[in-house]
Design an enzyme around this catalytic site. Sequence first.
Site, PDB file in Angstrom:
ATOM      1  N   GLY A 155       0.829  -1.204   0.000  1.00  0.00           N
ATOM      2  CA  GLY A 155       0.000   0.000   0.000  1.00  0.00           C
ATOM      3  C   GLY A 155       0.863   1.253   0.000  1.00  0.00           C
ATOM      4  O   GLY A 155       1.812   1.354  -0.773  1.00  0.00           O
ATOM      5  N   GLU A 156       0.551   2.172   0.897  1.00  0.00           N
ATOM      6  CA  GLU A 156       1.305   3.434   0.897  1.00  0.00           C
ATOM      7  C   GLU A 156       2.706   3.273   1.488  1.00  0.00           C
ATOM      8  O   GLU A 156       3.469   4.235   1.576  1.00  0.00           O
ATOM      9  CB  GLU A 156       0.525   4.517   1.659  1.00  0.00           C
ATOM     10  CG  GLU A 156       0.288   4.173   3.105  1.00  0.00           C
ATOM     11  CD  GLU A 156      -0.440   5.289   3.854  1.00  0.00           C
ATOM     12  OE1 GLU A 156      -0.456   6.422   3.379  1.00  0.00           O
ATOM     13  OE2 GLU A 156      -0.987   4.995   4.923  1.00  0.00           O
TER      14      GLU A 156
ATOM     15  N   GLY B  42       5.173   1.311   0.245  1.00  0.00           N
ATOM     16  CA  GLY B  42       6.161   0.842  -0.711  1.00  0.00           C
ATOM     17  C   GLY B  42       5.961  -0.602  -1.126  1.00  0.00           C
ATOM     18  O   GLY B  42       4.861  -1.144  -1.028  1.00  0.00           O
TER      19      GLY B  42
ATOM     20  N   ASP C  65      -2.689  -2.219  -9.733  1.00  0.00           N
ATOM     21  CA  ASP C  65      -2.725  -2.532 -11.162  1.00  0.00           C
ATOM     22  C   ASP C  65      -1.840  -1.565 -11.949  1.00  0.00           C
ATOM     23  O   ASP C  65      -1.178  -1.953 -12.913  1.00  0.00           O
ATOM     24  CB  ASP C  65      -4.169  -2.472 -11.680  1.00  0.00           C
ATOM     25  CG  ASP C  65      -5.074  -3.310 -10.807  1.00  0.00           C
ATOM     26  OD1 ASP C  65      -4.774  -4.494 -10.623  1.00  0.00           O
ATOM     27  OD2 ASP C  65      -6.062  -2.768 -10.273  1.00  0.00           O
TER      28      ASP C  65
HETATM   29  P1  AMP Z   1      -6.945  -2.596  -6.916  1.00  0.00           P
HETATM   30  O1  AMP Z   1      -7.246  -1.286  -6.260  1.00  0.00           O
HETATM   31  O2  AMP Z   1      -5.585  -2.647  -7.541  1.00  0.00           O
HETATM   32  O3  AMP Z   1      -7.224  -3.749  -6.036  1.00  0.00           O
HETATM   33  O4  AMP Z   1      -7.939  -2.765  -8.161  1.00  0.00           O
HETATM   34  C1  AMP Z   1      -9.167  -2.125  -8.196  1.00  0.00           C
HETATM   35  C2  AMP Z   1      -9.914  -2.524  -9.447  1.00  0.00           C
HETATM   36  O5  AMP Z   1     -10.237  -3.915  -9.381  1.00  0.00           O
HETATM   37  C3  AMP Z   1     -11.220  -1.780  -9.542  1.00  0.00           C
HETATM   38  O6  AMP Z   1     -11.172  -0.899 -10.647  1.00  0.00           O
HETATM   39  C4  AMP Z   1     -12.290  -2.855  -9.685  1.00  0.00           C
HETATM   40  O7  AMP Z   1     -13.158  -2.615 -10.761  1.00  0.00           O
HETATM   41  C5  AMP Z   1     -11.539  -4.138  -9.886  1.00  0.00           C
HETATM   42  N1  AMP Z   1     -12.111  -5.267  -9.147  1.00  0.00           N
HETATM   43  C6  AMP Z   1     -12.726  -5.260  -7.930  1.00  0.00           C
HETATM   44  N2  AMP Z   1     -13.145  -6.484  -7.578  1.00  0.00           N
HETATM   45  C7  AMP Z   1     -12.799  -7.323  -8.599  1.00  0.00           C
HETATM   46  C8  AMP Z   1     -12.988  -8.720  -8.856  1.00  0.00           C
HETATM   47  N3  AMP Z   1     -13.610  -9.531  -7.995  1.00  0.00           N
HETATM   48  N4  AMP Z   1     -12.482  -9.217 -10.001  1.00  0.00           N
HETATM   49  C9  AMP Z   1     -11.858  -8.411 -10.876  1.00  0.00           C
HETATM   50  N5  AMP Z   1     -11.678  -7.099 -10.718  1.00  0.00           N
HETATM   51  C10 AMP Z   1     -12.124  -6.540  -9.600  1.00  0.00           C
END
Ligand code: AMP
Length: 309
Positions: A210-211, A213, A241
């Site tokens: 998370g924040e 590192g 992502d």
């Molecule tokens: P993160 O903050 O890196 O965990 O990713 C957030 C993104 O994951 C958001 O834009 C969501 O739309 C997507 N997301 C949330 N839940 C799921 C899931 N069960 N499967 C796939 N993508 C998801």
Amino acid sequence: MTQSTQAKPVLIVGSVALDTVKTPFGEVRDALGGAAVYSSVAASFFAPVQLVGIVGTDFPEKHLRFLSSRNIDLAGLQRVKGKTFRWAGEYEYDINKRRTLSTELNVFERFRPHIPEAYRDAKYVFLANIDPELQLEVLAQVKNPVLVMCDTMNFWIEGKRDALIEVLKKVDIVLLNDEEARQLCNTPSLVKASRDIRAFGPSVVVIKKGEHGAIMVTDKAHFSAPSYPLEEVADPTGAGDAFAGGFIGYIAATGNTSETNLRKATIYGSTLASFCVEDFSLGRLATLSPEEIVARYCEFRQIAFFEPL
Ligand code: AMP
């Protein structure tokens, strides 16, 4: 940092979403999101991207135009009748704490990744967070990749552990957050967890904190990327992502998986993640320039620099 002419395409498979997000600093409704979107846009600063995912008929054209404008090939984006995947979440003042309010799979429920013929020679593959059984289906269609990286989440660690272990046997790099690493390996120690995860198959483990590192662990190295001191975080959604996209995009641009380059990729990943959280949805990545990426990369070096003895 701009796309180099030698950059090979990165194949990215994962969710394309409309997100509703609330943080102490604002909120958005049905905004562009999804793991494949964040990672594709981040990777596109370094290399061409081939995105495989699914959306419904309600997915706004303007989002498709935005993605196409970033050198993201959408031939693998299935458009089917129905509603696009929707996710809603809320963050507290401690921005590391997230509560999922709703997950509407909609067309995502029927998603079977079909990799277009033209993508099957992809050398760099990122399997974003989807059902590990689908991740295996993707790998069965890709011919001879140089580097495969995968992400996952607690839901699959709990519900599809065996399939996930099969995925881990087939990938080079696994990316997960600290909580997921502890859960997967049943240990509080991230050092032990990274060793145990490597024993499943991947030669490189990246744990995002998370924040605070990230760490990148190989058999020879334990590299620690600092956190970037941002005064204001608007929305942490997609940071992991964006990290993944920056990381694999840089590797695809350089074609180099040496330890030195993996360290650089970890900092590029951290750089893209730090920009991502400055605004809601894809707001900041949409305005980001290559010059800003280079400048922040250099700042990261300063943050971690200290004189030798
Ligand atoms: P993160 O903050 O890196 O965990 O990713 C957030 C993104 O994951 C958001 O834009 C969501 O739309 C997507 N997301 C949330 N839940 C799921 C899931 N069960 N499967 C796939 N993508 C998801």
